[in-house]
Design a protein around this motif. Structure first.
Motif, mmCIF file in Angstrom:
data_model
loop_
_atom_site.group_PDB
_atom_site.id
_atom_site.type_symbol
_atom_site.label_atom_id
_atom_site.label_comp_id
_atom_site.label_asym_id
_atom_site.label_seq_id
_atom_site.Cartn_x
_atom_site.Cartn_y
_atom_site.Cartn_z
ATOM 1 N N UNK A 38 48.502 39.311 30.245
ATOM 2 C CA UNK A 38 47.669 38.834 29.206
ATOM 3 C C UNK A 38 46.246 39.469 29.460
ATOM 4 N N UNK A 39 45.988 39.590 30.767
ATOM 5 C CA UNK A 39 44.647 40.202 31.151
ATOM 6 C C UNK A 39 44.531 41.528 30.854
ATOM 7 N N UNK A 40 45.629 42.318 30.878
ATOM 8 C CA UNK A 40 45.553 43.846 30.433
ATOM 9 C C UNK A 40 45.687 44.031 29.027
ATOM 10 N N UNK A 41 46.048 43.085 28.231
ATOM 11 C CA UNK A 41 46.025 42.927 26.766
ATOM 12 C C UNK A 41 44.655 42.690 26.305
ATOM 13 N N UNK A 42 44.195 41.907 26.961
ATOM 14 C CA UNK A 42 42.671 41.377 26.767
ATOM 15 C C UNK A 42 41.827 42.802 26.958
ATOM 16 N N UNK A 43 41.672 43.392 28.059
ATOM 17 C CA UNK A 43 41.021 44.523 28.349
ATOM 18 C C UNK A 43 41.032 45.539 27.567
ATOM 19 N N UNK A 44 42.362 45.806 27.000
ATOM 20 C CA UNK A 44 42.610 46.935 25.925
ATOM 21 C C UNK A 44 41.965 46.706 24.631
ATOM 22 N N UNK A 55 40.198 43.554 34.300
ATOM 23 C CA UNK A 55 41.113 42.503 34.521
ATOM 24 C C UNK A 55 41.183 42.021 35.996
ATOM 25 N N UNK A 56 41.150 40.658 36.608
ATOM 26 C CA UNK A 56 40.907 40.511 37.876
ATOM 27 C C UNK A 56 42.073 39.043 38.038
ATOM 28 N N UNK A 57 43.251 39.251 38.196
ATOM 29 C CA UNK A 57 44.014 38.041 38.124
ATOM 30 C C UNK A 57 43.748 37.352 39.398
ATOM 31 N N UNK A 58 43.782 35.984 39.516
ATOM 32 C CA UNK A 58 43.597 34.941 40.351
ATOM 33 C C UNK A 58 44.003 33.814 39.903
ATOM 34 N N UNK A 59 44.344 32.729 41.035
ATOM 35 C CA UNK A 59 44.552 31.381 40.905
ATOM 36 C C UNK A 59 43.173 30.610 41.055
ATOM 37 N N UNK A 60 42.686 30.203 39.634
ATOM 38 C CA UNK A 60 41.552 29.634 39.777
ATOM 39 C C UNK A 60 41.400 28.310 40.297
ATOM 40 N N UNK A 61 42.426 27.696 40.839
ATOM 41 C CA UNK A 61 42.568 26.445 41.435
ATOM 42 C C UNK A 61 42.557 26.645 43.026
ATOM 43 N N UNK A 62 42.500 27.826 43.489
ATOM 44 C CA UNK A 62 42.595 28.119 44.799
ATOM 45 C C UNK A 62 41.215 28.752 45.333
#
Length: 232
Positions: A38-44, A55-62
């Protein structure tokens, strides 16, 4: 150096509209969520519109994942000027407080409070140095203290969503009071309805245009006066 907005909780709906609006205004856009595709598609999509994005994949609860993500944003795009928080936890967690276990109740705050505070702490050194720094928080109408809202949350078994949103609502006010001396603007939009195209709009009955919310955030950011706004 171009300003950077960190969009935490990127997905369809409000966060996409916010990323597009701020990108159109010249901001670099850091997209953050767990879903790498989803992030890659958003950047494109943003790049096709002329915005610089990453894009910066991350667990925002951690908290550890959040801190590492902010470091990557800083090294890739430079310091953040705006933190925009649209991330939320599961509305079904601790849906009935008369039966929910302790672990489910604790998990309500992993993203809405613990993750948001971790992000604020991590990005704060940048915000204190940046001109026009801001923290913008998207919240839900489930957090209102209102008998009608309470009845709806009980009926649909999403009591936990109301409590986590209410806690976030309070946190916004506390952050605004704490950070005003540093010149950091803090604001919240309470969305009292279903946003078109969002993950919540599964039946296609959403009534709120994401661009309206994004436009209001831009208006609030540039005027820097309102603490809260409601969109229904």
């Amino acid at each position: 150096m171009a300003k950077t907005i960190l969009v935490a909780g990127y997905g369809p709906g409000i966060s996409t509209a916010v990323a597009e609006r701020f990108g159109a205004e010249g901001f670099q856009v850091a997209l953050v969520a767990r879903n790498a595709e989803r992030l890659a598609a958003g950047v494109k999509s943003l790049e096709a519109k002329g915005a610089k994005a990453a894009a910066f994949p991350a667990d925002l609860g951690d908290p550890a994942s959040v801190r590492a993500m902010v470091d990557r944003v800083r090294s890739t795009l430079g310091p953040a000027t705006v933190l925009e928080w649209t991330a939320y936890g599961s509305g079904q967690t601790a849906g009935d407080f008369t039966t929910a276990d302790a672990a489910a109740i604790r998990s309500l705050f992993d993203v809405s409070i613990v993750g948001l505070v971790a992000a604020v702490q991590a990005v704060l050194p940048d915000l204190k140095k940046e001109k026009d720094a801001a923290i913008l928080v998207t919240n839900g109408g489930a957090g209102y203290v209102d008998p009608g809202v309470d009845a709806m949350l009980v009926q649909y078994g999403i009591m936990g969503l109301g409590v986590s949103n209410a806690a976030k609502h309070k946190l916004v006010g506390l952050l605004a009071e704490k950070l005003k001396a540093d010149g950091i603007y803090v604001a919240e939009i309470m969305v009292a309805g279903t946003v078109k195209g969002s993950d919540f709009d599964q039946a296609g009955r959403g009534t709120i245009e994401p661009s309206v919310v994004a436009g209001k955030f831009w208006e609030m950011y540039t005027a820097r006066k309102e603490l809260r706004a409601k969109i229904a």
